[in-house]
Design an enzyme around this catalytic site. Structure first.
Site, short mmCIF file in Angstrom:
data_model
loop_
_atom_site.label_atom_id
_atom_site.label_comp_id
_atom_site.label_asym_id
_atom_site.label_seq_id
_atom_site.Cartn_x
_atom_site.Cartn_y
_atom_site.Cartn_z
N CYS A 80 0.84 -1.18 0.00
CA CYS A 80 0.00 0.00 0.00
C CYS A 80 0.89 1.25 0.00
O CYS A 80 2.05 1.18 0.38
CB CYS A 80 -0.89 0.01 1.23
SG CYS A 80 -1.87 -1.49 1.38
N ARG B 195 1.71 1.52 -6.09
CA ARG B 195 1.98 0.57 -5.01
C ARG B 195 0.77 -0.29 -4.69
O ARG B 195 0.87 -1.31 -4.03
CB ARG B 195 2.39 1.33 -3.74
CG ARG B 195 3.70 2.04 -3.87
CD ARG B 195 4.08 2.64 -2.56
NE ARG B 195 4.48 1.61 -1.61
CZ ARG B 195 5.74 1.25 -1.42
NH1 ARG B 195 6.70 1.83 -2.08
NH2 ARG B 195 6.03 0.31 -0.55
N TRP C 101 -3.72 -2.12 -1.56
CA TRP C 101 -3.68 -3.41 -2.24
C TRP C 101 -4.21 -4.39 -1.21
O TRP C 101 -3.54 -4.67 -0.20
CB TRP C 101 -2.25 -3.75 -2.65
CG TRP C 101 -2.13 -4.98 -3.48
CD1 TRP C 101 -2.23 -5.06 -4.85
CD2 TRP C 101 -1.87 -6.31 -3.02
NE1 TRP C 101 -2.04 -6.38 -5.25
CE2 TRP C 101 -1.83 -7.16 -4.16
CE3 TRP C 101 -1.67 -6.89 -1.77
CZ2 TRP C 101 -1.59 -8.53 -4.08
CZ3 TRP C 101 -1.44 -8.26 -1.69
CH2 TRP C 101 -1.40 -9.06 -2.84
N ASN D 268 0.48 0.23 6.22
CA ASN D 268 0.96 -0.74 5.23
C ASN D 268 1.65 -1.84 5.99
O ASN D 268 2.48 -1.57 6.87
CB ASN D 268 1.96 -0.06 4.27
CG ASN D 268 2.56 -1.05 3.30
OD1 ASN D 268 1.92 -2.04 2.93
ND2 ASN D 268 3.79 -0.80 2.88
N GLY D 269 1.31 -3.09 5.66
CA GLY D 269 1.93 -4.22 6.36
C GLY D 269 0.86 -5.23 6.70
O GLY D 269 -0.27 -5.16 6.21
N GLU E 66 11.35 -14.30 -18.52
CA GLU E 66 11.01 -12.90 -18.27
C GLU E 66 10.04 -12.39 -19.36
O GLU E 66 9.10 -11.65 -19.06
CB GLU E 66 12.28 -12.05 -18.23
CG GLU E 66 12.10 -10.55 -18.11
CD GLU E 66 11.30 -10.11 -16.89
OE1 GLU E 66 11.05 -10.93 -15.98
OE2 GLU E 66 10.88 -8.95 -16.86
N LYS F 221 6.39 -10.88 -18.52
CA LYS F 221 5.97 -9.55 -18.96
C LYS F 221 4.67 -9.64 -19.75
O LYS F 221 3.74 -8.86 -19.56
CB LYS F 221 7.08 -8.93 -19.82
CG LYS F 221 7.32 -7.49 -19.65
CD LYS F 221 8.28 -7.11 -18.57
CE LYS F 221 7.83 -7.48 -17.19
NZ LYS F 221 8.84 -7.33 -16.18
N GLU G 157 1.67 -10.51 -17.45
CA GLU G 157 1.45 -9.46 -16.45
C GLU G 157 0.62 -8.30 -17.00
O GLU G 157 -0.28 -7.81 -16.34
CB GLU G 157 2.83 -8.97 -16.00
CG GLU G 157 2.85 -7.99 -14.88
CD GLU G 157 4.29 -7.62 -14.48
OE1 GLU G 157 5.21 -7.84 -15.28
OE2 GLU G 157 4.45 -7.10 -13.37
N HIS H 212 8.89 -32.42 -23.35
CA HIS H 212 8.69 -33.32 -22.21
C HIS H 212 7.33 -33.08 -21.54
O HIS H 212 7.17 -33.35 -20.35
CB HIS H 212 9.83 -33.14 -21.20
CG HIS H 212 11.16 -33.55 -21.75
ND1 HIS H 212 11.49 -34.86 -21.99
CD2 HIS H 212 12.21 -32.81 -22.18
CE1 HIS H 212 12.72 -34.92 -22.51
NE2 HIS H 212 13.17 -33.69 -22.64
N LYS I 53 3.31 -2.75 -7.19
CA LYS I 53 4.70 -2.60 -7.56
C LYS I 53 5.64 -3.31 -6.60
O LYS I 53 6.52 -4.04 -7.02
CB LYS I 53 5.05 -1.10 -7.62
CG LYS I 53 6.47 -0.81 -8.07
CD LYS I 53 6.68 -1.17 -9.52
CE LYS I 53 8.07 -0.92 -9.99
NZ LYS I 53 8.32 -1.57 -11.29
C1 AGP Z 1 7.70 -7.80 -12.69
O1 AGP Z 1 7.34 -7.00 -13.74
C2 AGP Z 1 7.15 -7.49 -11.37
N1 AGP Z 1 7.00 -6.15 -11.07
C3 AGP Z 1 7.65 -8.38 -10.24
O2 AGP Z 1 7.88 -9.68 -10.70
C4 AGP Z 1 8.88 -7.89 -9.45
O3 AGP Z 1 10.04 -8.02 -10.21
C5 AGP Z 1 8.98 -8.68 -8.14
O4 AGP Z 1 7.83 -8.45 -7.38
C6 AGP Z 1 10.21 -8.35 -7.35
O5 AGP Z 1 10.26 -6.99 -7.04
P1 AGP Z 1 11.59 -6.31 -6.48
O6 AGP Z 1 12.58 -6.34 -7.58
O7 AGP Z 1 11.18 -4.95 -6.10
O8 AGP Z 1 12.03 -7.15 -5.33
#
Ligand code: AGP
Length: 593
Positions: free
Chosen positions: A2, A27, A71, A97-98, A466, A470, A473, A489, A588
């Protein structure tokens, strides 16, 4: 996850809080709210985005307030569950937040004592505890309440009466921004860059009292002083500057980001590394990360093993917590853009408890990871606002090239060749970006499908993983990254004309076998898009579409290939019309386990 903001000063708080909340939205963005302190406390909150909240507001004149973007963890996104939360008397407001892990027990206890809860959140127990312990001093009540809390928190609280904010942190990010006749509290420096770049990062256990002229911080009942630091980011870096989305802007920033990260660490012909070396009695290096950062770790493993000739283990941070054995003296390297990912922080702590020396590769000065690790290696990506990591990933790769070169056990001419190629990387990426129209077309083509595979071999396997991450996501196309050799496999059962495969080619010892794999895939009537180095005369005879990649040494190909896949995902998502910078259900930085 958050975003938190607090303001106290001489200007109307509401527009400042709204502005900061917009910047914090990345966030978490399923609901939001704010509380303004006038004669009493006015709370405005709802499900949805900050823009919707703002539409329902008319300008008010209060000079103190707190805000939150959420979030959801405990309780669905809704107006009632949105923060700020109030005590029974409506005299204390709080954003958090937490995660409060013992909230059920506390809630039962507080309910028996007569507190009435209105939300399903864990947060609400904190404000009721503060109410319970309040004896005329908010900071004292906060300290007493937090003494009952198990879990992680960053909080900002205010109360009716004297104008002040009380802040506290434990394992969740929080900082104080220092202005002129005004002060801020925020979960994130990028949120307040328009107002100040002078910040104080709180440490775990800190409780701070903020007025418009003064801040005081105590830890364990004793006043402490914390250093004022300058945020190394500019306002412009945190704005879209004409791009349709932050993600596209951040993709286009990558040549500069590579340059900045190189410049910070690569002087003359010798790369400068942090004060560690992989030489001597190091038995292995342990790499820990999540999501995109984990994919960077996988590339790093390949590089360090190849160049530094050291054994490397790469682990998903969330899984490392279930492992207990390390082979000999180990350096642990955490990779985390935000420096706040809960799983990575926990894995770093665990590595330390197992006796490892620790390094973190991160983008955020003052982040929690930098306090845990013995050393920090800063990538120079600037603020990354889009939830999808792009420029931070590329900068993480550059960090691994630099570390691998610093620790390399290779002859001088090979090292110099690689360093020369590294210096050319920004141009190669720029070349690719200049020719992005073809990739945009292919992204739009992919947007018609519901499912896709991304395959690669060797150092480009993590690139395939990756690329798939992407794609799913932001475009919501189901995408699976897979080792090219593994496809047959099991996953082959899913190949058909409606499931395209994106194959990442490189001019290394994987090339011939990858071509064989592509032939096997084509035999199943499956469309194939290949990433191939310019000048490749073989691959385009086999596949349906080619994305031509400016040639570089195969060891550096992950950088240029990854940028191509970022664009592919971006244009697929754009064609589908999805909210690219804030994909559904994501946030994020993932500050919960
Ligand atoms: C990828 O696009 C994401 N935002 C996510 O996988 C991210 O890399 C992951 O949550 C780790 O975040 P960080 O690098 O801030 O630890």
């Amino acid at each position: 996850m958050c975003g938190l903001i607090g303001y106290i000063g001489n200007r109307p708080a509401q527009p400042i809080l709204i502005d900061c909340l917009r910047r914090l939205e990345y966030r978490g963005y399923d609901s939001c709210g704010l509380a303004l302190l006038g004669d009493g406390i006015q709370v405005y909150k709802d499900q949805g985005k900050v823009a919707e909240l703002q539409r329902g507001l008319s300008l008010t004149n209060e000079r103190t307030g707190i805000g939150h973007t959420r979030w959801a963890t405990h309780g669905r996104p809704s107006g009632i569950n949105a923060h700020p939360h109030l005590d029974c008397a409506g005299q204390i407001a709080l954003v958090h937040n937490g995660i409060v892990t013992n909230f059920l027990r506390l809630r039962q206890q507080l309910t028996q004592e007569g507190h009435i809860f209105s939300s399903e959140t864990d947060t609400e127990v904190i404000v009721h505890l503060i109410e319970k312990y309040y004896r005329g001093d908010l900071a004292e009540a906060v300290a007493a309440a937090l003494g009952q809390i198990e879990g992680s928190y960053a909080i900002i609280a205010l109360q009716t009466g004297p104008k002040k904010l009380v802040v506290a942190r434990n394992e969740s990010p929080l900082l104080i921004g220092l202005g002129d006749g005004e002060n801020f509290a925020a979960s994130d420096a990028a949120a307040i860059l328009d107002y100040t770049d002078r910040v104080v990062y709180l440490e775990d256990g800190d409780i701070g009292v903020i007025t418009e002229r003064e801040i005081t911080i105590a830890n364990n009942g004793h006043e402490v002083s914390r250093q004022v630091q300058q945020v190394p980011w500019t306002q412009e870096e945190a704005q879209k500057t004409g791009y349709e989305h932050f993600m596209l802007k951040e993709i286009h920033e990558q040549p500069r980001v590579i340059q900045n990260t190189l410049r910070g660490h690569l002087s003359s012909m010798e790369p400068v590394a942090p004060e560690i070396t992989a030489n001597g009695d190091i038995a292995q290096i342990l790499l820990l990360g999540c999501g995109t950062s984990y994919h960077a770790a996988l590339v790093g493993k390949y590089l360090l093993e190849k160049l530094a000739k050291v054994a490397v283990r790469a682990e998903l941070a969330s899984e490392f917590n279930y492992h207990d054995t390390l082979l000999g003296k180990t350096w642990a390297i955490g990779i985390t853009q935000s420096g706040e990912t809960a799983d990575t922080l926990m894995a770093l702590r665990k590595a330390k408890s197992l006796g490892c020396k620790t390094l973190v590769i991160t983008n955020v000065v003052g982040s929690s990871a930098t306090r845990i690790a013995d050393e920090a290696f800063y990538i120079k990506a600037g603020p990354e606002i889009s939830v999808a990591a792009t420029k931070s990933f590329i900068a993480q790769l550059v960090a691994f090239y630099l570390l691998a070169l610093a620790w390399a056990r290779i002859d001088t001419s090979s090292r110099e060749r690689l360093m020369a190629e590294l210096r050319l990387l920004p141009n190669k990426v720029q070349q690719l970006l200049d020719g992005q129209d073809d990739i945009a077309e292919l992204g739009e083509y992919l947007s018609r499908y519901d499912s896709a595979f991304f395959i690669g071999r060797g150092i480009n396997l993590p690139v395939a993983l990756e690329g798939a991450l992407k794609m799913k996501e932001i475009s919501y196309i189901h995408a699976e990254g897979c080792a090219a050799g593994e496809l047959k496999h099991g996953s082959f059962a899913l190949l058909n004309p409606h499931t395209p495969v994106v194959a990442i080619g490189a001019q290394d010892n994987t090339y011939d076998t990858l071509l064989t794999n592509i032939k096997e895939i084509k035999t199943r009537g499956t469309p194939v898009i290949a990433l191939a180095a310019e000048g490749d005369r073989e691959i385009d005879k086999l596949v349906d579409h080619v994305i031509w990649i400016p040639g570089t040494t195969p060891l550096l190909s992950p950088v240029v290939n990854s940028v191509a896949l970022q664009l592919l995902a971006y244009y697929a998502a754009r064609k589908r019309g999805y909210p690219i910078d804030q994909p559904r259900n994501l946030a994020k930085s993932v500050t919960v386990e």
